[in-house]
Enzyme design. Structure first.
Site, PDB file in Angstrom:
ATOM      1  N   HIS A 134     -42.322   7.246  12.104  1.00 14.43           N
ATOM      2  CA  HIS A 134     -43.024   7.144  13.389  1.00 14.43           C
ATOM      3  C   HIS A 134     -42.443   6.030  14.254  1.00 14.43           C
ATOM      4  CE1 HIS A 134     -45.058   3.881  11.223  1.00 14.43           C
ATOM      5  NE2 HIS A 134     -45.260   3.365  12.416  1.00 14.43           N
TER       6      HIS A 134
ATOM      7  N   ARG B  12     -42.926 -13.473  15.410  1.00 15.43           N
ATOM      8  CA  ARG B  12     -42.468 -13.302  16.802  1.00 15.43           C
ATOM      9  C   ARG B  12     -43.619 -13.373  17.814  1.00 15.43           C
ATOM     10  NH1 ARG B  12     -39.453 -11.472  13.122  1.00 15.43           N
ATOM     11  NH2 ARG B  12     -37.182 -11.359  13.361  1.00 15.43           N
TER      12      ARG B  12
ATOM     13  N   TRP C 113     -52.823  -1.141  19.539  1.00 21.37           N
ATOM     14  CA  TRP C 113     -52.452  -1.193  18.122  1.00 21.37           C
ATOM     15  C   TRP C 113     -52.004  -2.612  17.801  1.00 21.37           C
ATOM     16  CZ3 TRP C 113     -50.933   2.180  13.819  1.00 21.37           C
ATOM     17  CH2 TRP C 113     -51.521   3.449  13.900  1.00 21.37           C
TER      18      TRP C 113
ATOM     19  N   VAL D 271     -44.745  -2.458  17.003  1.00 22.36           N
ATOM     20  CA  VAL D 271     -44.602  -1.277  16.149  1.00 22.36           C
ATOM     21  C   VAL D 271     -44.046  -1.733  14.798  1.00 22.36           C
ATOM     22  CG1 VAL D 271     -43.485   0.959  15.829  1.00 22.36           C
ATOM     23  CG2 VAL D 271     -44.239   0.266  18.116  1.00 22.36           C
ATOM     24  N   ILE D 272     -44.816  -1.462  13.773  1.00 20.37           N
ATOM     25  CA  ILE D 272     -44.432  -1.892  12.423  1.00 20.37           C
ATOM     26  C   ILE D 272     -44.049  -0.662  11.596  1.00 20.37           C
ATOM     27  CG2 ILE D 272     -45.194  -3.084  10.334  1.00 20.37           C
ATOM     28  CD1 ILE D 272     -47.061  -4.751  12.105  1.00 20.37           C
TER      29      ILE D 272
ATOM     30  N   GLU E 201     -47.893   4.894  24.534  1.00 19.72           N
ATOM     31  CA  GLU E 201     -48.482   5.050  25.876  1.00 19.72           C
ATOM     32  C   GLU E 201     -48.024   3.975  26.863  1.00 19.72           C
ATOM     33  OE1 GLU E 201     -50.475   5.561  23.005  1.00 19.72           O
ATOM     34  OE2 GLU E 201     -50.303   7.721  23.325  1.00 19.72           O
TER      35      GLU E 201
HETATM   36  N1  RBF Z   1     -48.700   2.313  17.901  1.00 19.95           N
HETATM   37  C1  RBF Z   1     -48.285   1.030  17.953  1.00 19.95           C
HETATM   38  O1  RBF Z   1     -48.353   0.411  19.006  1.00 19.95           O
HETATM   39  N2  RBF Z   1     -47.815   0.414  16.820  1.00 19.95           N
HETATM   40  C2  RBF Z   1     -47.700   1.045  15.626  1.00 19.95           C
HETATM   41  O2  RBF Z   1     -47.263   0.412  14.649  1.00 19.95           O
HETATM   42  C3  RBF Z   1     -48.104   2.403  15.563  1.00 19.95           C
HETATM   43  N3  RBF Z   1     -48.002   3.074  14.406  1.00 19.95           N
HETATM   44  C4  RBF Z   1     -48.325   4.395  14.377  1.00 19.95           C
HETATM   45  C5  RBF Z   1     -48.131   5.138  13.200  1.00 19.95           C
HETATM   46  C6  RBF Z   1     -48.399   6.485  13.178  1.00 19.95           C
HETATM   47  C7  RBF Z   1     -48.156   7.263  11.922  1.00 19.95           C
HETATM   48  C8  RBF Z   1     -48.890   7.118  14.342  1.00 19.95           C
HETATM   49  C9  RBF Z   1     -49.179   8.602  14.360  1.00 19.95           C
HETATM   50  C10 RBF Z   1     -49.099   6.404  15.487  1.00 19.95           C
HETATM   51  C11 RBF Z   1     -48.824   5.039  15.530  1.00 19.95           C
HETATM   52  N4  RBF Z   1     -49.032   4.293  16.691  1.00 19.95           N
HETATM   53  C12 RBF Z   1     -48.618   3.004  16.740  1.00 19.95           C
HETATM   54  C13 RBF Z   1     -49.747   4.876  17.851  1.00 19.95           C
HETATM   55  C14 RBF Z   1     -48.839   5.511  18.903  1.00 19.95           C
HETATM   56  O3  RBF Z   1     -48.156   4.508  19.648  1.00 19.95           O
HETATM   57  C15 RBF Z   1     -49.690   6.351  19.870  1.00 19.95           C
HETATM   58  O4  RBF Z   1     -50.689   5.545  20.447  1.00 19.95           O
HETATM   59  C16 RBF Z   1     -50.366   7.524  19.177  1.00 19.95           C
HETATM   60  O5  RBF Z   1     -49.420   8.298  18.486  1.00 19.95           O
HETATM   61  C17 RBF Z   1     -51.102   8.436  20.203  1.00 19.95           C
HETATM   62  O6  RBF Z   1     -50.199   8.941  21.172  1.00 19.95           O
END
Ligand code: RBF
Length: 158
Positions: A97, A136, A31, A90-91, A67
């Site tokens: 979430h 960052r 992501w 993660v934003i 993960e």
């Molecule tokens: N994973 C990230 O690494 N960064 C994110 O900003 C991020 N945003 C997410 C937003 C939502 C609504 C969902 C459902 C998942 C997001 N994920 C994000 C993915 C999460 O880390 C993971 O890979 C999935 O939920 C599958 O287990």
């Protein structure tokens, strides 16, 4: 690549031991890969600068930051791996979430580190928006991948 990595000297290097024979696992979340790639490059460059060998650095990808924990565990389980660096972004969005993911990763990585008695670093950039994340990852707040690598190097000589 190196020019995009700022603040390379902003962490303490005292007490860093010889890492020329150490093996490093890196887990990178897919992501926001345009940002996690820069963080990962900062981590790898830092390891190399401190004497790690290219062939002793193992980069692995996971789908998202959630993960990272299992990815870290897969690596930590391998006897030859001395330390694990975890990288994700993660934003914050419209829902909570980010809270769930961030806490799960923080707790998960702590558990992996304690379970395997190995340094596992938390290179998770958690921000309110994309701009803060870019700041960052080679921007005005440096590159948090560098700090994630520096943390495990320091812990290896604890
Ligand atoms: N994973 C990230 O690494 N960064 C994110 O900003 C991020 N945003 C997410 C937003 C939502 C609504 C969902 C459902 C998942 C997001 N994920 C994000 C993915 C999460 O880390 C993971 O890979 C999935 O939920 C599958 O287990």
């Amino acid at each position: 690549m190196a020019t995009s990595l700022k603040n390379l000297n902003d962490y303490k290097k005292e007490g860093f031991g010889d890492i020329s024979d150490k093996k490093f696992g890196i887990v990178v979340a897919d992501w926001h890969s345009e940002i996690t790639d820069v963080l990962c490059a900062g981590a790898i460059e830092t390891l190399l600068q401190h004497g790690a060998k290219k062939e002793n650095i193992f980069r692995n990808t996971v789908p998202g930051s959630f993960e990272l924990t299992l990815g870290a565990q897969f690596l930590a389980l391998q006897e030859e791996i001395d330390a694990v660096i975890c990288i994700g972004v993660v934003i914050k969005g419209d829902t909570k979430h980010d809270d769930y993911i961030n806490h799960a990763v923080a707790n998960g990585l702590t558990n992996v580190s304690l379970k395997f008695n190995k340094p596992v670093s938390f290179g998770l950039v958690t921000t309110n928006n994309l701009e803060q994340a870019l700041d960052r990852a080679g921007g005005k707040h440096g590159n948090k991948g560098i700090e994630a690598a520096a943390a495990v190097i320091q812990m290896l000589s604890f």
